[in-house]
Design a protein around this motif. Sequence first.
Motif, PDB file in Angstrom:
ATOM      1  N   GLY A 150      79.141 -28.423  43.106  1.00 25.35           N
ATOM      2  CA  GLY A 150      78.526 -28.817  44.214  1.00 25.35           C
ATOM      3  C   GLY A 150      77.119 -28.864  43.964  1.00 25.35           C
ATOM      4  N   GLY A 151      76.786 -28.428  42.610  1.00 28.86           N
ATOM      5  CA  GLY A 151      75.235 -28.558  42.385  1.00 28.86           C
ATOM      6  C   GLY A 151      74.646 -29.912  42.559  1.00 28.86           C
ATOM      7  N   GLY A 152      73.420 -29.963  42.538  1.00 27.39           N
ATOM      8  CA  GLY A 152      72.845 -31.213  42.253  1.00 27.39           C
ATOM      9  C   GLY A 152      71.230 -31.188  42.514  1.00 27.39           C
ATOM     10  N   LEU A 153      70.536 -32.425  42.819  1.00 25.74           N
ATOM     11  CA  LEU A 153      69.224 -32.508  43.099  1.00 25.74           C
ATOM     12  C   LEU A 153      69.157 -32.839  44.622  1.00 25.74           C
ATOM     13  CD1 LEU A 153      66.332 -33.132  42.137  1.00 25.74           C
ATOM     14  CD2 LEU A 153      66.788 -35.368  41.638  1.00 25.74           C
ATOM     15  N   VAL A 154      68.285 -31.912  45.201  1.00 21.77           N
ATOM     16  CA  VAL A 154      67.924 -32.404  46.718  1.00 21.77           C
ATOM     17  C   VAL A 154      66.545 -32.234  46.891  1.00 21.77           C
ATOM     18  CG1 VAL A 154      68.402 -29.738  47.339  1.00 21.77           C
ATOM     19  CG2 VAL A 154      68.817 -31.392  49.026  1.00 21.77           C
ATOM     20  N   GLN A 155      66.170 -32.560  48.134  1.00 21.20           N
ATOM     21  CA  GLN A 155      64.686 -32.449  48.222  1.00 21.20           C
ATOM     22  C   GLN A 155      64.510 -31.177  49.275  1.00 21.20           C
ATOM     23  OE1 GLN A 155      63.514 -36.001  50.563  1.00 21.20           O
ATOM     24  NE2 GLN A 155      62.737 -36.854  48.735  1.00 21.20           N
ATOM     25  N   THR A 185      76.509 -23.899  37.914  1.00 19.76           N
ATOM     26  CA  THR A 185      76.230 -25.178  38.183  1.00 19.76           C
ATOM     27  C   THR A 185      74.722 -25.360  38.603  1.00 19.76           C
ATOM     28  OG1 THR A 185      76.967 -26.962  39.829  1.00 19.76           O
ATOM     29  CG2 THR A 185      76.889 -24.701  40.753  1.00 19.76           C
ATOM     30  N   GLN A 186      74.245 -26.541  38.154  1.00 17.35           N
ATOM     31  CA  GLN A 186      72.519 -26.552  38.491  1.00 17.35           C
ATOM     32  C   GLN A 186      72.237 -27.042  39.797  1.00 17.35           C
ATOM     33  OE1 GLN A 186      69.998 -26.204  36.057  1.00 17.35           O
ATOM     34  NE2 GLN A 186      68.765 -26.656  37.700  1.00 17.35           N
ATOM     35  N   VAL A 187      71.399 -26.538  40.351  1.00 21.07           N
ATOM     36  CA  VAL A 187      70.536 -26.801  41.316  1.00 21.07           C
ATOM     37  C   VAL A 187      69.112 -27.003  41.239  1.00 21.07           C
ATOM     38  CG1 VAL A 187      70.122 -26.161  44.104  1.00 21.07           C
ATOM     39  CG2 VAL A 187      72.375 -25.460  43.087  1.00 21.07           C
ATOM     40  N   THR A 188      68.853 -28.155  41.574  1.00 21.65           N
ATOM     41  CA  THR A 188      67.338 -28.499  41.609  1.00 21.65           C
ATOM     42  C   THR A 188      66.856 -28.969  42.684  1.00 21.65           C
ATOM     43  OG1 THR A 188      67.711 -29.226  39.253  1.00 21.65           O
ATOM     44  CG2 THR A 188      65.718 -29.813  40.464  1.00 21.65           C
ATOM     45  N   VAL A 189      65.824 -28.184  43.395  1.00 16.11           N
ATOM     46  CA  VAL A 189      65.370 -28.588  44.601  1.00 16.11           C
ATOM     47  C   VAL A 189      63.873 -28.953  44.471  1.00 16.11           C
ATOM     48  CG1 VAL A 189      64.485 -27.599  47.199  1.00 16.11           C
ATOM     49  CG2 VAL A 189      66.513 -26.721  45.922  1.00 16.11           C
ATOM     50  N   SER A 190      63.532 -30.299  44.911  1.00 18.05           N
ATOM     51  CA  SER A 190      62.244 -30.838  44.514  1.00 18.05           C
ATOM     52  C   SER A 190      61.302 -30.847  45.648  1.00 18.05           C
ATOM     53  CB  SER A 190      62.615 -32.418  44.242  1.00 18.05           C
ATOM     54  OG  SER A 190      63.070 -33.231  45.116  1.00 18.05           O
ATOM     55  N   SER A 191      60.203 -30.803  45.343  1.00 14.17           N
ATOM     56  CA  SER A 191      59.133 -30.399  46.336  1.00 14.17           C
ATOM     57  C   SER A 191      58.631 -31.687  47.158  1.00 14.17           C
ATOM     58  CB  SER A 191      58.226 -29.881  46.051  1.00 14.17           C
ATOM     59  OG  SER A 191      57.094 -30.231  44.986  1.00 14.17           O
TER      60      SER A 191
END
Length: 126
Positions: free
Chosen positions: A8-13, A120-126
Motif C-alpha cells: 500500500g505504500g507509494g508516492l502522494v502529495q 513499504t515505502q511511503v513518500t509524501v511530496s510537498s
Amino acid sequence: QVQLVESGGGLVQAGGSLRLSCAASKLTFTNYAMGWFRQAPGKEREFVAAIWSVGSTYYADSVKGRFTASRDNAKNTVYLQMNSLKPEDSGVYYCAIKGGVVLMTVITTAGHYDYWGQGTQVTVSS
C-alpha cells in the motif's frame, strides 16, 4: 514462523491519503499486538501506531488524529489509514507483531517485537 507482508505504500502529495496493509500468515498467537513503525533515511525507526488483538489502539502523538489502525481478524490483516499526510511522514513503514499479552510499557519499543515485515515505502511530496 509468522510472516508479515506490507503493501500500500507509494508516492502522494502532502494532504493526501494512503492505506497500508499488513497481512499475517502462520499466525499462532492468540493474544498479540501489531505495531506500525517507520524509518526515514538517517533516522532511527520510530513507533507510529499499534493495535491489539482485542481492538484497542495507540498512536504516536505525531500521527494522532490523522492515522487510524484497524484490523480484519478473518483475513489476519491490519491496516493503517493515513490521512492529511505531511512530508515528514515519509519513510519505510514496517509492521511488526508481538505475541502474548502486550503491555503499554513495551508497545512503542521496536526491540520488543517478535516478527517484522519487509517494509513499504511511503513518500509524501510537498
